[in-house]
Design a protein around this motif. Structure first.
Motif, PDB file in Angstrom:
ATOM      1  N   VAL A  33      -3.656   4.100  -1.570  1.00 23.19           N
ATOM      2  CA  VAL A  33      -3.548   3.339  -0.016  1.00 23.19           C
ATOM      3  C   VAL A  33      -4.768   2.705   0.366  1.00 23.19           C
ATOM      4  O   VAL A  33      -4.924   1.467   0.634  1.00 23.19           O
ATOM      5  CB  VAL A  33      -2.920   4.197   0.953  1.00 23.19           C
TER       6      VAL A  33
ATOM      7  N   ASN B 232      -3.904   8.369   4.698  1.00 21.93           N
ATOM      8  CA  ASN B 232      -3.879   7.340   4.162  1.00 21.93           C
ATOM      9  C   ASN B 232      -5.384   6.737   3.716  1.00 21.93           C
ATOM     10  O   ASN B 232      -5.367   5.606   3.448  1.00 21.93           O
ATOM     11  CB  ASN B 232      -3.180   6.234   5.229  1.00 21.93           C
TER      12      ASN B 232
ATOM     13  N   SER C 149       0.759  -1.098   0.033  1.00 18.80           N
ATOM     14  CA  SER C 149       0.033  -0.051  -0.065  1.00 18.80           C
ATOM     15  C   SER C 149       0.981   1.256   0.138  1.00 18.80           C
ATOM     16  O   SER C 149       0.442   2.089  -0.730  1.00 18.80           O
ATOM     17  CB  SER C 149      -0.822  -0.104   1.227  1.00 18.80           C
ATOM     18  N   LEU C 150       1.828   1.192   0.610  1.00 17.53           N
ATOM     19  CA  LEU C 150       2.864   2.077   0.564  1.00 17.53           C
ATOM     20  C   LEU C 150       3.597   2.641  -0.650  1.00 17.53           C
ATOM     21  O   LEU C 150       3.331   3.685  -1.321  1.00 17.53           O
ATOM     22  CB  LEU C 150       4.126   2.053   1.509  1.00 17.53           C
TER      23      LEU C 150
ATOM     24  N   GLY D 150       0.792   3.829  -2.865  1.00 12.79           N
ATOM     25  CA  GLY D 150       0.717   5.427  -2.700  1.00 12.79           C
ATOM     26  C   GLY D 150       1.660   6.347  -3.229  1.00 12.79           C
ATOM     27  O   GLY D 150       1.483   7.271  -3.949  1.00 12.79           O
TER      28      GLY D 150
ATOM     29  N   VAL E 220      -7.220   0.702   7.426  1.00 18.20           N
ATOM     30  CA  VAL E 220      -6.427   1.854   7.663  1.00 18.20           C
ATOM     31  C   VAL E 220      -6.555   2.547   9.129  1.00 18.20           C
ATOM     32  O   VAL E 220      -7.680   2.985   9.345  1.00 18.20           O
ATOM     33  CB  VAL E 220      -6.503   2.830   6.457  1.00 18.20           C
TER      34      VAL E 220
ATOM     35  N   PRO F  10       1.843   4.354   5.533  1.00 23.38           N
ATOM     36  CA  PRO F  10       0.505   3.600   5.888  1.00 23.38           C
ATOM     37  C   PRO F  10       0.521   2.724   7.259  1.00 23.38           C
ATOM     38  O   PRO F  10       1.466   2.043   7.294  1.00 23.38           O
ATOM     39  CB  PRO F  10       0.176   2.667   4.735  1.00 23.38           C
TER      40      PRO F  10
END
Length: 291
Positions: free
Chosen positions: A190, A222, A169-170, A173, A201, A243
């Motif tokens: 994210v 996020n 997810s990082l 993003g 999240v 995140p």
């Protein structure tokens, strides 16, 4: 790292006049916007080069910790190593003493979300999910990064998946970042990846600008929110994107030590973070450990 300063919100005054968070309180969900008198700063090439050096120190320390962390060690062992190495490379630990934090790393295990205090009494066990967050202050500028470690044998599959999705997810993003893109695009990338895999999240803690100060504007969310200032990014902005995911509920609470944040439902938590510099056609990951 996360917004240490946000732990000072909803607080009581201590004897020395420094605000401290109320103990054992369930934190309120929703965005907490980082404020700065200076506003959002665009860094010069010289400043980014200095941040690149600070970030290389952080990346070096985290790479060493990834290699050395093992069952039977203590989080205090890892903290001592980090401080020694940061100072050997000519920098100062960014975290130590920041709003009174007593260590050079945050070491948060399993259901600890952020800001775990290292201790020589806290043993790392096989199967633990350990978040190590650290920063270095070099020649007037900070670098900041976090990794999640699956330690030894017997790590639950859910823990491995949670860490992998947090790292993915990082990168999802960061793939949206370039001059002219928006914080909303980053947040949405994210959130979509996290929720597609059934995780939550954490909304109480955000990424942030970073540079001469460890925490600068803007707050880097996020998840999508109408309260997010949907800022367009500019080349030369430097951000810490981080995140934080929970396997269960997004709700968190702060322990009596006034630092350690844990999941309310006891579920696992994972976090990955990089310091980046926005460029005209993407971003440079300043804390990249692949060197």
């Amino acid at each position: 790292m996360n917004l240490f300063a946000e732990l000072l919100a909803a607080t009581q005054k201590s004897q020395d006049g420094v605000a401290s968070p109320a103990p054992s309180v369930v934190t309120q969900t929703g965005p907490r916007i980082q404020k700065s008198r200076r506003g959002v700063e665009v860094k010069s090439a010289r400043e980014i080069d200095t941040m690149r050096q600070a970030s290389r120190i952080v990346a070096t320390v985290l790479r060493e910790i990834i290699e050395m962390a093992a069952p039977g060690m203590t989080t205090g062992d890892l903290d001592a190593h980090a401080e020694k190495r940061i100072r050997e490379m000519g920098a100062v630990p960014s975290f130590k003493g920041y709003h009174g934090f007593p260590a050079s790393i945050c070491a948060s295990i399993n259901n600890e979300v952020v800001h775990g205090i290292p201790s020589n009494k806290r043993l790392i066990k096989a199967g633990d999910l350990v978040k190590i967050d650290t920063g270095a202050y070099f020649d007037g500028y900070h670098g900041d990064s976090c990794v999640t470690l699956c330690v030894g044998e017997g790590v639950p599959e859910q823990a491995r998946t949670l860490s992998r999705i947090a790292q993915e997810s990082l990168m999802k993003g960061l793939a949206t970042v370039k001059a002219g893109s928006t914080l909303f695009e980053l947040a949405g990338a994210v959130q979509d990846h996290v929720e597609a895999h059934g995780f939550a999240v954490v909304e109480d803690y955000t990424g942030h600008g970073v540079g001469r100060n460890l925490h600068e504007e803007p707050s880097v969310f996020n998840y999508r929110t109408r309260e997010l200032p949907n800022m367009k990014l500019r080349a030369g902005m430097t951000l810490a994107v981080e995140p934080i995911l929970n396997a269960g509920s997004k709700a968190c609470r702060t322990l009596k030590d006034r630092w350690t944040v844990v999941t309310v439902d006891g579920s696992l938590s994972a976090q990955w973070e990089h310091t980046i510099a926005v460029t005209s056609d993407g971003c440079e990951i300043l804390t990249d450990r692949d060197f």
